[in-house]
Design a protein around this motif. Structure first.
Motif, PDB file in Angstrom:
ATOM      1  N   ILE A 118       0.885  -1.165   0.191  1.00 45.97           N
ATOM      2  CA  ILE A 118       0.176  -0.008   0.090  1.00 45.97           C
ATOM      3  C   ILE A 118       1.013   1.029  -0.081  1.00 45.97           C
ATOM      4  O   ILE A 118       1.917   1.627   0.749  1.00 45.97           O
ATOM      5  CB  ILE A 118      -1.150   0.307   1.100  1.00 45.97           C
ATOM      6  CG1 ILE A 118      -2.312  -0.876   1.041  1.00 45.97           C
ATOM      7  CG2 ILE A 118      -1.074   1.127   1.308  1.00 45.97           C
ATOM      8  CD1 ILE A 118      -2.954  -1.128   2.592  1.00 45.97           C
ATOM      9  N   GLY A 119       0.669   1.737  -0.904  1.00 53.27           N
ATOM     10  CA  GLY A 119       1.252   3.175  -0.810  1.00 53.27           C
ATOM     11  C   GLY A 119       0.745   4.575  -0.156  1.00 53.27           C
ATOM     12  O   GLY A 119       1.615   5.271  -0.254  1.00 53.27           O
ATOM     13  N   ALA A 120      -0.163   4.180  -0.283  1.00 63.14           N
ATOM     14  CA  ALA A 120      -0.996   5.610   0.078  1.00 63.14           C
ATOM     15  C   ALA A 120      -2.526   5.691   1.006  1.00 63.14           C
ATOM     16  O   ALA A 120      -3.218   4.640   0.448  1.00 63.14           O
ATOM     17  CB  ALA A 120      -1.520   6.258  -0.635  1.00 63.14           C
ATOM     18  N   SER A 177      -2.305   2.558  -4.109  1.00 60.71           N
ATOM     19  CA  SER A 177      -1.121   2.206  -4.644  1.00 60.71           C
ATOM     20  C   SER A 177      -0.858   3.469  -5.541  1.00 60.71           C
ATOM     21  O   SER A 177       0.514   4.495  -5.127  1.00 60.71           O
ATOM     22  CB  SER A 177      -0.123   0.996  -5.116  1.00 60.71           C
ATOM     23  OG  SER A 177      -1.373   0.846  -6.327  1.00 60.71           O
TER      24      SER A 177
END
Lengths: 152, 82, 152, 82
Positions: free
Chosen positions: C27-29, C101
């Protein structure tokens, strides 16, 4: 009003939200962005990351970005925390939290600050890959494009 | 003496993050860069390949900006935080 | 993937974020909206609020809204918590948390869900005013307008 | 018997949140509303003033929608959550 911090330590979202909202009852909405270290980038397995910044200039740039957001939208309070140093996949990198009496202002201001932070705040990421090598992350055109959409 | 700072890939490749330079008759960033290019490698590669940004006294500036001996002049690649 | 809860109890943002992000590193955000009870509405001092819902239909409506957001944007995970019952100024009302992401997907999906929730999920607010009277809150045209902007 | 539910201001003004009604020859929401209006006050005020929404079996529906005796039919004002 705003709190800006560049730090090695991790942060806690609830604590930051409470710092903004405690002892006041005029905030209708908060929007919080948290950026995290992903374990993949450009098809390579990432084992860790080092974040460098330009002490002094970074803080100034972040204050300027918040000031610009506050001119465009109703911002009651803002917090930006950006970590530097060594980070691992899953670690929190950045927090941007905006409080407003109107939810759309909070969403827009938070999104704007992230786009500007990614193109104007002096931070640099170096990735450690699973094969033992490391590389400085290249700036992405998509981030320039994202920041550009606020210029109109 | 102006303070010259190098960040990220630049600092690493040049093997220095900071130096003091007497600007003498150099009055723009471009003239300072020309002076650095005269040193040859690794300076020439780093300043000629890829984008290099400049900040004067912690404000984003351009290569035509004026500089003086009391300035802090920083060179770095495009930023990648967030 | 998504967690939907309609409950009387308060919620903790850090706990909800960890539930989404723990044990995964892709997960990026995350973008998190929290709505709060304000002490003023339509120029009147608000001393408290009661939130009613339609058990069964509310949960279904929220699942449908998340499904629609997931079709439009890349949503890795989503949490919606909406409180019901008695609330006081400063209390948290609603949490919408989106993991993605890509940060723009997270911002858009979260904003979309709030707009749709405000016009399509069966919740009703009754305000208690400082003068002792109470009133059902009227739906706002601005919320219909906000939901309408996603129709194009 | 259809289950009729009233929420928020409607439930409060009508002093009931739920009742069972035999639909007989009522086959649309509109016919059910006409039946309720025949009761006079407070039904007539509540259904004639302001917007009333209807859900059939927990799905938003319209006043021309078909209904049957096994349905759960809910009436409520525009929603105000979030």
């Amino acid at each position: 009003m705003s709190r800006i911090s560049v730090q090695e330590q991790d942060f806690d979202v609830t604590t930051e939200l409470q710092a903004i909202c405690d002892a006041r009852t005029d905030i209708g909405a908060t929007v919080t962005f948290v950026g995290l270290v992903r374990d993949m980038n450009l098809d390579d397995s990432v084992s860790g990351m080092t974040l460098q910044h330009y002490p002094g200039m970074t803080e100034k740039a972040l204050h300027k970005i918040v000031a610009e957001a506050s001119q465009r939208w109703e911002v009651q309070d803002a917090t930006i925390i950006h970590r530097v140093g060594e980070l691992s996949p899953g670690d929190q990198i950045v927090l941007v939290c905006i409080a407003s009496s109107h939810r759309h202002d909070a969403f827009e201001a938070c999104s704007f600050i992230m786009d500007y932070l990614k193109t104007r705040a002096p931070f640099w990421k170096k990735e450690m890959l699973k094969d033992g090598s490391s590389r400085w992350v290249d700036a992405r055109e998509s981030d320039d494009h994202a920041a550009g959409r606020w210029e109109n | 003496m102006a303070t010259i700072l190098y960040f990220a890939r630049l600092g690493e490749q040049l093997k220095t993050s900071s130096e003091q330079i007497s600007l003498n008759d150099m009055s723009t960033v471009r003239q300072l860069v020309d002076h650095l290019l005269d040193r040859g490698e690794p300076w020439s590669s780093e300043f000629e390949s890829g984008r290099v940004l400049v900040a004067i006294n912690q404000e984003m500036s351009g290569f035509d900006s004026a500089i003086s001996d009391t300035d802090e002049i920083a060179f770095f690649p495009p930023v990648t935080g967030g």
